[in-house]
Design an enzyme around this catalytic site. Sequence first.
Site, PDB file in Angstrom:
ATOM      1  N   HIS A   1       0.822  -1.212   0.000  1.00 54.48           N
ATOM      2  CA  HIS A   1       0.000   0.000   0.000  1.00 54.48           C
ATOM      3  C   HIS A   1       0.858   1.266   0.000  1.00 54.48           C
ATOM      4  CE1 HIS A   1      -4.274   0.387  -0.073  1.00 54.48           C
ATOM      5  NE2 HIS A   1      -4.213   1.468   0.662  1.00 54.48           N
TER       6      HIS A   1
ATOM      7  N   HIS B   1     -11.940   8.046  -3.525  1.00 55.95           N
ATOM      8  CA  HIS B   1     -12.323   8.305  -2.146  1.00 55.95           C
ATOM      9  C   HIS B   1     -13.609   9.119  -2.113  1.00 55.95           C
ATOM     10  CE1 HIS B   1      -7.928   7.794  -0.560  1.00 55.95           C
ATOM     11  NE2 HIS B   1      -8.539   6.635  -0.719  1.00 55.95           N
TER      12      HIS B   1
END
Length: 193
Positions: free
Chosen positions: A141, A167
């Site tokens: 990540h 997001h």
Amino acid sequence: MTNKQKLNKKEEIKDVQPIRTLAQIEDMKWALKRHCSERDYIMFLLGINTGLRISDLLNLKVQDIKSKKRIVIREGKTKKPRTIYLTNIYDELNNYLDTLNNSSWVFPSRKGDNAISRIQAHRQLKKGADMADIPYGISTHTMRKTFGYFYYKQTKDIASLQTILNHAHPKVTLRYIGIVEEDIENSMNNFAL
């Protein structure tokens, strides 16, 4: 995946930080290229330049990206289409792809005709980080967060970054890339009564 495993994974992602200096990125590139493999170096290069999740990176096939400067993929997690621009790494990426003999995968495993696993990707990134003396938690990540961090630092365009990372809110994006914590730390370092 159980709810407990999902919570643990979310906590792990929160603890992972982006690489915040260009010098550390260069050290990581050097370590991966010299001490791991060209495959691992290209995985890192593609990850930090596109912000793709590791699952989407590992699912790439040579025919998907060979000789292309722009591709559209359907993200595995969100199922949304996303345009990926490869112009900035086009030559290096295609030189690497030319070395892949009879593999359909961009990141082939040495064991059979598969892509490497997420675990193997993590191991290689961790190995590179150790050699580059990057002191904080590195995971797959890290590449996505590093992309987000530098995209924001260079453009200050949180709306576009929010869209790129899929997001729900700009606050989520700022927290995700560590800008909120960094801003607080910087302001506290300069605060005195």
